[in-house]
Design a protein around this motif. Structure first.
Motif, PDB file in Angstrom:
ATOM      1  N   ARG A  26      32.636  32.691  52.394  1.00 56.52           N
ATOM      2  CA  ARG A  26      31.320  33.324  52.434  1.00 56.52           C
ATOM      3  C   ARG A  26      30.239  32.330  52.783  1.00 56.52           C
ATOM      4  NH1 ARG A  26      30.027  37.667  47.842  1.00 56.52           N
ATOM      5  NH2 ARG A  26      31.922  38.839  48.058  1.00 56.52           N
ATOM      6  N   TYR A  33      31.867  37.959  55.251  1.00 58.35           N
ATOM      7  CA  TYR A  33      32.715  38.643  54.276  1.00 58.35           C
ATOM      8  C   TYR A  33      32.282  40.097  54.215  1.00 58.35           C
ATOM      9  CZ  TYR A  33      34.859  39.950  49.874  1.00 58.35           C
ATOM     10  OH  TYR A  33      35.597  40.595  48.919  1.00 58.35           O
ATOM     11  N   VAL A  35      31.791  43.369  52.548  1.00 58.83           N
ATOM     12  CA  VAL A  35      31.725  43.868  51.173  1.00 58.83           C
ATOM     13  C   VAL A  35      32.294  45.284  51.134  1.00 58.83           C
ATOM     14  CG1 VAL A  35      30.159  44.407  49.252  1.00 58.83           C
ATOM     15  CG2 VAL A  35      29.705  42.410  50.708  1.00 58.83           C
ATOM     16  N   SER A  36      33.315  45.484  50.292  1.00 55.05           N
ATOM     17  CA  SER A  36      33.970  46.796  50.186  1.00 55.05           C
ATOM     18  C   SER A  36      33.173  47.734  49.286  1.00 55.05           C
ATOM     19  CB  SER A  36      35.343  46.653  49.534  1.00 55.05           C
ATOM     20  OG  SER A  36      36.195  45.889  50.315  1.00 55.05           O
ATOM     21  N   GLU A  46      29.212  40.584  38.160  1.00 55.36           N
ATOM     22  CA  GLU A  46      29.306  41.112  39.530  1.00 55.36           C
ATOM     23  C   GLU A  46      27.974  41.746  39.945  1.00 55.36           C
ATOM     24  OE1 GLU A  46      33.956  42.159  40.432  1.00 55.36           O
ATOM     25  OE2 GLU A  46      32.785  43.696  39.414  1.00 55.36           O
ATOM     26  N   GLU A  50      26.966  42.603  46.718  1.00 52.44           N
ATOM     27  CA  GLU A  50      27.458  41.246  46.967  1.00 52.44           C
ATOM     28  C   GLU A  50      28.966  41.192  46.731  1.00 52.44           C
ATOM     29  OE1 GLU A  50      26.161  37.353  44.932  1.00 52.44           O
ATOM     30  OE2 GLU A  50      24.334  38.291  45.748  1.00 52.44           O
ATOM     31  N   ASP A  51      29.379  41.678  45.549  1.00 47.27           N
ATOM     32  CA  ASP A  51      30.818  41.713  45.239  1.00 47.27           C
ATOM     33  C   ASP A  51      31.409  43.006  45.794  1.00 47.27           C
ATOM     34  OD1 ASP A  51      31.201  39.306  43.423  1.00 47.27           O
ATOM     35  OD2 ASP A  51      29.394  40.266  42.649  1.00 47.27           O
ATOM     36  N   TYR A  52      30.755  44.084  45.556  1.00 43.67           N
ATOM     37  CA  TYR A  52      31.146  45.407  46.055  1.00 43.67           C
ATOM     38  C   TYR A  52      29.887  46.247  46.222  1.00 43.67           C
ATOM     39  CZ  TYR A  52      36.127  44.859  44.807  1.00 43.67           C
ATOM     40  OH  TYR A  52      37.434  44.452  44.739  1.00 43.67           O
ATOM     41  N   HIS A  53      30.027  47.331  46.990  1.00 43.09           N
ATOM     42  CA  HIS A  53      29.031  48.395  46.916  1.00 43.09           C
ATOM     43  C   HIS A  53      29.605  49.350  45.872  1.00 43.09           C
ATOM     44  CE1 HIS A  53      27.057  46.922  50.486  1.00 43.09           C
ATOM     45  NE2 HIS A  53      28.186  46.987  51.167  1.00 43.09           N
TER      46      HIS A  53
END
Ligand code: 5GP
Length: 201
Positions: A26, A33, A35-36, A46, A50-53
């Motif tokens: 990242r 990266y 983001v999933s 988290e 940033e980590d996930y939506h």
């Protein structure tokens, strides 16, 4: 040298050391990266976006219906999915994309009939040294209950059987070793002649 971006798909059972690779990449300007999206609740520390939506199941279903996902899967009782458009735009701009997805998601992308996706795909499996070591890492991480760890280990055993489907397999060692091996793959893949569009600046 101008080239199309590479879609690095990285899969590993949870706790196998994948987040180390993902977070170090990242910080590099030549890789984005992706983001999933997920329907699971955020863990302590988290950050949304940033980590996930993080999203509600209804919202996730709506996006499935709209065809927004390059792939999606149900993993550990929650939905996870990769958004298509931003990935395609980034690859076309010549920047590499890293996605961290489970073995089902990797299968879906491998089966893609879109030549743009299949040409850009490089899939990598991170193999934990053993299930015992994986248990140890998950316990040390301390983000899951004992029951959740058992569940993840059962899933891990199934996922580890899929390593042959991937172009590359890295046996996870120390953080530095994993990163060195991963960088060796990314470097070589970037110089494949077929990825180069033009050698004029
Ligand atoms: P975690 O809940 O520990 O963050 O992730 C659980 C699993 O979901 C991991 O194996 C991770 O690779 C997978 N995962 C994360 N994002 C996606 C995604 O967008 N699609 C798929 N298919 N799996 C994902």
């Amino acid at each position: 040298m101008k080239r199309l971006g590479i879609l690095f798909v990285i899969s590993a059972p949870s706790g196998a050391g994948k987040s180390t690779i993902c977070s170090s990449l990242r910080q590099t300007p030549d890789t984005v990266y992706a983001v999933s999206c997920t329907t699971r609740t955020p863990r302590a520390g988290e950050t949304d976006g940033e980590d996930y939506h993080f999203m509600e199941a209804t919202d996730f279903q709506r996006r499935i219906g709209a065809g927004d996902f390059l792939e999606y899967a149900r993993v550990h009782d929650h939905y996870y999915g990769t958004l298509r458009q931003s990935i395609v735009d980034t690859l076309r701009a010549g920047t590499d994309v890293l996605v961290d997805i489970d073995v089902q998601g990797a299968k879906t992308i491998r089966k893609s009939t879109d030549p743009f996706i299949s040409d850009s795909l490089v899939d990598i499996f991170i193999m934990p040294p053993s299930l015992e070591e994986l248990r140890h890492r998950l316990e040390k991480r301390g983000t899951e209950s004992a029951g959740q760890i058992d569940f993840r280990l059962t899933n891990a055993a199934a996922e580890m059987k899929c390593w042959r489907e991937y172009k590359y397999t890295i046996i996870s060692g120390s953080m530095e070793e994993d990163l060195t091996k991963f960088r060796a793959i990314t470097r070589a893949e970037r110089y494949l002649s077929r990825r180069i569009i033009s050698l004029e600046g």
